[in-house]
Each structure stands twice: as structure tokens, then as C-alpha cells.
Design a protein around this motif. Structure first.
Motif, PDB file in Angstrom:
ATOM      1  N   SER A  67      27.665  31.578  62.137  1.00  0.00           N
ATOM      2  CA  SER A  67      27.626  33.010  62.442  1.00  0.00           C
ATOM      3  C   SER A  67      26.506  33.701  61.666  1.00  0.00           C
ATOM      4  O   SER A  67      25.732  34.482  62.229  1.00  0.00           O
ATOM      5  N   PHE A  68      26.444  33.420  60.380  1.00  0.00           N
ATOM      6  CA  PHE A  68      25.422  34.082  59.557  1.00  0.00           C
ATOM      7  C   PHE A  68      24.023  33.554  59.863  1.00  0.00           C
ATOM      8  O   PHE A  68      23.058  34.325  59.860  1.00  0.00           O
ATOM      9  N   GLN A  69      23.891  32.259  60.117  1.00  0.00           N
ATOM     10  CA  GLN A  69      22.548  31.711  60.386  1.00  0.00           C
ATOM     11  C   GLN A  69      21.979  32.336  61.657  1.00  0.00           C
ATOM     12  O   GLN A  69      20.837  32.786  61.683  1.00  0.00           O
ATOM     13  N   VAL A  70      22.792  32.356  62.725  1.00  0.00           N
ATOM     14  CA  VAL A  70      22.298  32.844  64.020  1.00  0.00           C
ATOM     15  C   VAL A  70      22.146  34.364  64.010  1.00  0.00           C
ATOM     16  O   VAL A  70      21.129  34.906  64.456  1.00  0.00           O
ATOM     17  N   ASN A  71      23.172  35.062  63.510  1.00  0.00           N
ATOM     18  CA  ASN A  71      23.221  36.516  63.660  1.00  0.00           C
ATOM     19  C   ASN A  71      22.438  37.269  62.598  1.00  0.00           C
ATOM     20  O   ASN A  71      22.084  38.427  62.804  1.00  0.00           O
ATOM     21  N   ALA A  72      22.200  36.636  61.470  1.00  0.00           N
ATOM     22  CA  ALA A  72      21.550  37.378  60.379  1.00  0.00           C
ATOM     23  C   ALA A  72      20.381  36.629  59.730  1.00  0.00           C
ATOM     24  O   ALA A  72      19.297  37.187  59.569  1.00  0.00           O
ATOM     25  N   LEU A  73      20.584  35.346  59.378  1.00  0.00           N
ATOM     26  CA  LEU A  73      19.541  34.684  58.583  1.00  0.00           C
ATOM     27  C   LEU A  73      18.288  34.369  59.402  1.00  0.00           C
ATOM     28  O   LEU A  73      17.163  34.594  58.929  1.00  0.00           O
ATOM     29  N   SER A  74      18.473  33.883  60.636  1.00  0.00           N
ATOM     30  CA  SER A  74      17.279  33.615  61.456  1.00  0.00           C
ATOM     31  C   SER A  74      16.538  34.902  61.807  1.00  0.00           C
ATOM     32  O   SER A  74      15.303  34.941  61.691  1.00  0.00           O
ATOM     33  N   PRO A  75      17.253  35.985  62.211  1.00  0.00           N
ATOM     34  CA  PRO A  75      16.542  37.249  62.413  1.00  0.00           C
ATOM     35  C   PRO A  75      15.784  37.700  61.164  1.00  0.00           C
ATOM     36  O   PRO A  75      14.653  38.202  61.242  1.00  0.00           O
ATOM     37  N   VAL A 124      19.653  43.502  67.702  1.00  0.00           N
ATOM     38  CA  VAL A 124      20.808  43.839  68.550  1.00  0.00           C
ATOM     39  C   VAL A 124      22.084  43.693  67.717  1.00  0.00           C
ATOM     40  O   VAL A 124      22.435  42.585  67.282  1.00  0.00           O
ATOM     41  N   VAL A 125      22.738  44.813  67.500  1.00  0.00           N
ATOM     42  CA  VAL A 125      23.862  44.884  66.567  1.00  0.00           C
ATOM     43  C   VAL A 125      25.177  45.153  67.321  1.00  0.00           C
ATOM     44  O   VAL A 125      25.185  45.256  68.549  1.00  0.00           O
ATOM     45  N   ALA A 126      26.245  45.268  66.581  1.00  0.00           N
ATOM     46  CA  ALA A 126      27.557  45.508  67.192  1.00  0.00           C
ATOM     47  C   ALA A 126      28.329  46.466  66.283  1.00  0.00           C
ATOM     48  O   ALA A 126      29.300  46.073  65.626  1.00  0.00           O
ATOM     49  N   PRO A 127      27.908  47.733  66.247  1.00  0.00           N
ATOM     50  CA  PRO A 127      28.477  48.666  65.252  1.00  0.00           C
ATOM     51  C   PRO A 127      29.958  48.959  65.446  1.00  0.00           C
ATOM     52  O   PRO A 127      30.615  49.383  64.491  1.00  0.00           O
ATOM     53  N   LYS A 128      30.475  48.719  66.650  1.00  0.00           N
ATOM     54  CA  LYS A 128      31.915  48.974  66.841  1.00  0.00           C
ATOM     55  C   LYS A 128      32.745  47.918  66.125  1.00  0.00           C
ATOM     56  O   LYS A 128      33.945  48.077  65.934  1.00  0.00           O
ATOM     57  N   VAL A 129      32.102  46.838  65.743  1.00  0.00           N
ATOM     58  CA  VAL A 129      32.804  45.715  65.118  1.00  0.00           C
ATOM     59  C   VAL A 129      32.370  45.517  63.662  1.00  0.00           C
ATOM     60  O   VAL A 129      33.159  45.090  62.820  1.00  0.00           O
ATOM     61  N   SER A 130      31.112  45.846  63.374  1.00  0.00           N
ATOM     62  CA  SER A 130      30.531  45.436  62.088  1.00  0.00           C
ATOM     63  C   SER A 130      31.183  46.109  60.886  1.00  0.00           C
ATOM     64  O   SER A 130      31.031  45.632  59.757  1.00  0.00           O
ATOM     65  N   GLY A 131      31.890  47.200  61.108  1.00  0.00           N
ATOM     66  CA  GLY A 131      32.611  47.830  59.997  1.00  0.00           C
ATOM     67  C   GLY A 131      33.861  47.052  59.617  1.00  0.00           C
ATOM     68  O   GLY A 131      34.516  47.370  58.630  1.00  0.00           O
ATOM     69  N   GLY A 132      34.158  46.006  60.414  1.00  0.00           N
ATOM     70  CA  GLY A 132      35.360  45.199  60.164  1.00  0.00           C
ATOM     71  C   GLY A 132      36.281  45.262  61.362  1.00  0.00           C
ATOM     72  O   GLY A 132      36.542  46.347  61.886  1.00  0.00           O
ATOM     73  N   TYR A 141      32.008  37.326  62.887  1.00  0.00           N
ATOM     74  CA  TYR A 141      31.053  38.080  63.721  1.00  0.00           C
ATOM     75  C   TYR A 141      30.742  39.423  63.058  1.00  0.00           C
ATOM     76  O   TYR A 141      29.573  39.814  62.916  1.00  0.00           O
ATOM     77  N   ALA A 142      31.798  40.128  62.631  1.00  0.00           N
ATOM     78  CA  ALA A 142      31.631  41.467  62.062  1.00  0.00           C
ATOM     79  C   ALA A 142      30.746  41.427  60.816  1.00  0.00           C
ATOM     80  O   ALA A 142      29.802  42.215  60.685  1.00  0.00           O
ATOM     81  N   ALA A 143      31.039  40.510  59.912  1.00  0.00           N
ATOM     82  CA  ALA A 143      30.294  40.484  58.647  1.00  0.00           C
ATOM     83  C   ALA A 143      28.834  40.104  58.874  1.00  0.00           C
ATOM     84  O   ALA A 143      27.916  40.659  58.252  1.00  0.00           O
ATOM     85  N   SER A 144      28.600  39.178  59.808  1.00  0.00           N
ATOM     86  CA  SER A 144      27.214  38.759  60.041  1.00  0.00           C
ATOM     87  C   SER A 144      26.421  39.860  60.744  1.00  0.00           C
ATOM     88  O   SER A 144      25.235  40.047  60.482  1.00  0.00           O
ATOM     89  N   LYS A 145      27.080  40.625  61.612  1.00  0.00           N
ATOM     90  CA  LYS A 145      26.382  41.732  62.270  1.00  0.00           C
ATOM     91  C   LYS A 145      26.134  42.881  61.282  1.00  0.00           C
ATOM     92  O   LYS A 145      25.141  43.597  61.391  1.00  0.00           O
ATOM     93  N   ALA A 146      27.048  43.060  60.316  1.00  0.00           N
ATOM     94  CA  ALA A 146      26.810  44.067  59.272  1.00  0.00           C
ATOM     95  C   ALA A 146      25.557  43.703  58.477  1.00  0.00           C
ATOM     96  O   ALA A 146      24.749  44.572  58.118  1.00  0.00           O
ATOM     97  N   ALA A 147      25.375  42.407  58.232  1.00  0.00           N
ATOM     98  CA  ALA A 147      24.175  41.958  57.516  1.00  0.00           C
ATOM     99  C   ALA A 147      22.918  42.267  58.331  1.00  0.00           C
ATOM    100  O   ALA A 147      21.877  42.640  57.775  1.00  0.00           O
ATOM    101  N   LEU A 148      23.019  42.147  59.644  1.00  0.00           N
ATOM    102  CA  LEU A 148      21.859  42.443  60.506  1.00  0.00           C
ATOM    103  C   LEU A 148      21.531  43.939  60.464  1.00  0.00           C
ATOM    104  O   LEU A 148      20.353  44.320  60.459  1.00  0.00           O
ATOM    105  N   GLU A 149      22.559  44.780  60.411  1.00  0.00           N
ATOM    106  CA  GLU A 149      22.307  46.233  60.281  1.00  0.00           C
ATOM    107  C   GLU A 149      21.616  46.520  58.953  1.00  0.00           C
ATOM    108  O   GLU A 149      20.696  47.338  58.878  1.00  0.00           O
TER     109      GLU A 149
END
Ligand SMILES: NC(=O)c1ccc[n+]([C@@H]2O[C@H](COP(=O)([O-])OP(=O)(O)OC[C@H]3O[C@@H](n4cnc5c(N)ncnc54)[C@H](OP(=O)(O)O)[C@@H]3O)[C@@H](O)[C@H]2O)c1
Length: 213
Positions: free
Chosen positions: A101-109, A131-139, A146-154
Motif C-alpha cells: 500500500s505504501f510503496q504504490v500509493n506513496a513511496l513510488s509517487p 490522486v488522493v482520497a480525502p474522504k478516507v485519508s483522515g481514517g 489505504y487511508a494511511a498511505s493516501k494521507a502520506a500522498l497528501e
């Protein structure tokens, strides 16, 4: 950003929002490089180049981005769209799933931006969309990885904006909403509609602080 004549790298161009975004960018006259594991769907879109890479290995992401630079000379627009959603309660998520999750959603970006943004800043022109998912990234219950890795992308988006925003590089996060794709099969919206909004923001080339939707 005048998209016609620009070189765009779209990750996750093999399906869903990324495929539609790549298609629309090519229709605008951009040179589009698609990056994903599956090449056949990208080839079917008629992109200018397709690059097989597994973003769960950031080194492979960098290798493929190197191919893009070799082929097209530069990247003006980076769309960090690829994403993976692995559901399950925190107690049920394996280290392997969390890592993916973190590699694809946050570390590679993160690594792709690190490779490509300095040359954009040097040219004084470029756009990065994450491309983020703010409805989920807050937890969100059952979607912790998914939520934590998208929060890292934000978070990456905000940092990039601070580092490159003053140098002519527009950086923004894009919230597609709830879109019917493999990742969200119940989504009510057509991916082409979300892609149209995203391409509109790329064209506008503004790095507003807010997440664009
Ligand atoms: N759909 C929604 O409602 C929604 C809402 C908020 C945010 N988003 C975000 O929108 C983005 C696009 O997702 P989508 O909804 O269009 O889903 P999708 O159709 O499942 O597309 C996901 C894309 O990511 C690529 N990908 C996944 N794992 C990869 C890996 N290890 N290496 C390389 N590429 C990989 C896939 O390509 P391959 O399988 O060919 O590798 C595919 O092209 C994602 O970041 C997602 O989190 C979607």
C-alpha cells in the motif's frame, strides 16, 4: 499549461481514471507515456509509449521513468494516479499488504516526483497531480492501509508545493470523488467524467492549496 506538445507521464494508465486521463491528454495533443504493470490496455489506448513497471518497487518506478526520459527527453506533467486499495481492519493487515500500500500509493509517487520535479523547476514550468482520497485519508474503519498511505500522498503534495511551487511548477492533489473502477466497483461516476475534471485542472496548471475535485 498548454497540454498540446507537452510530455505527460500518467501512472496507472492501464485502467479506470488513469486510462481515461491518458486518453484525454493524448486527444489534446500531448505526448503521453503510460506506466503500469499491464501493458496491453495501455497499448490499446494508442499512447505514445507504454512502460511496464511495478510501483510496489520504487526502484522499478525510477527505472521506468528513466525509460520515459530517454524516449521523450523530458516530462512536463506527472500524474501520480496509480493506486492500490487493500481492505481489512488494522489487526488483519499483513506487513506485506501494508508495504505494498505504501510503496504504490506513496513511496513510488514520492520517488517519481523527486526524480522529475527538479528539471521542471529548472525549466520554470511543469505540473504534478497526485490522486488522493480525502474522504478516507483522515481514517476509515476497515481501510487503514489505504487511508494511511493516501494521507502520506497528501502530505507529499503539500511539501512538493512548498519546494517547487515558487519555481513555476504547479502541484496539486486531485480528489476524483467516488468513481466506478476496479478499485471502487460501486462508484456512481464514470471514470471519463473524473478524468475530464483532472485534465481541466492540469490545463489550468494552478497549484491551489486546497485539494481539487
Ligand atoms: N475510484 C474511486 O472512487 C477513487 C476515489 C478516490 C481515489 N481514487 C484513486 O484514483 C486512482 C486510480 O484508481 P482507479 O479508481 O482508477 O482504480 P483502478 O481502475 O483499479 O486503477 C488502478 C491503476 O493503478 C495501477 N496499479 C496498481 N498497482 C500497481 C502497481 N503495483 N504497479 C503499477 N501500477 C499499479 C493499475 O495498473 P496495473 O494493475 O496494470 O498495474 C491501474 O492502472 C487511485 O490512486 C485511487 O486510489 C479512486
Amino acid at each position: 499549461m498548454d497540454l498540446s506538445g507537452s510530455v505527460c507521464l500518467v501512472t496507472g494508465a492501464s485502467s479506470g481514471i488513469g486510462a481515461q486521463t491518458a486518453r484525454l491528454l493524448a486527444a489534446e495533443g500531448a505526448t503521453v507515456a503510460g506506466l503500469a504493470r499491464r501493458t496491453a490496455p495501455m497499448e490499446a489506448l494508442g499512447l505514445h509509449s507504454v512502460h511496464a513497471a511495478d510501483l510496489s518497487d520504487p526502484a522499478d518506478a525510477l527505472r521506468a521513468a528513466g525509460e520515459v526520459l530517454e524516449r521523450h527527453g523530458r516530462v512536463d506533467v506527472l500524474v501520480n494516479n496509480a493506486g492500490v486499495r487493500i481492505d481489512g481492519p488494522v489487526s488483519g493487515v499483513s506487513l506485506e499488504d501494508l508495504d505494498q500500500s505504501f510503496q504504490v500509493n506513496a513511496l513510488s509517487p514520492f520517488m517519481l516526483a523527486g526524480l522529475l520535479v527538479p528539471a521542471m523547476a529548472e525549466r520554470g514550468s511543469g505540473v504534478v497531480a497526485n490522486v488522493v482520497a480525502p474522504k478516507v485519508s483522515g481514517g476509515r474503519r476497515g481501510m487503514g492501509a489505504y487511508a494511511a498511505s493516501k494521507a502520506a500522498l497528501e502530505s507529499l503534495t503539500q511539501t512538493l508545493r512548498q519546494e517547487a511551487g515558487g519555481k513555476g511548477v504547479a502541484v496539486f492533489a486531485f480528489d476524483p470523488g467516488w468513481v466506478r473502477t476496479y478499485l471502487a466497483p460501486d462508484g456512481p461516476e464514470d471514470p471519463a467524467a473524473a478524468a475530464e475534471r483532472l485534465v481541466g485542472h492540469l490545463r489550468a496548471g494552478k497549484g491551489a492549496r486546497e485539494i481539487l475535485s
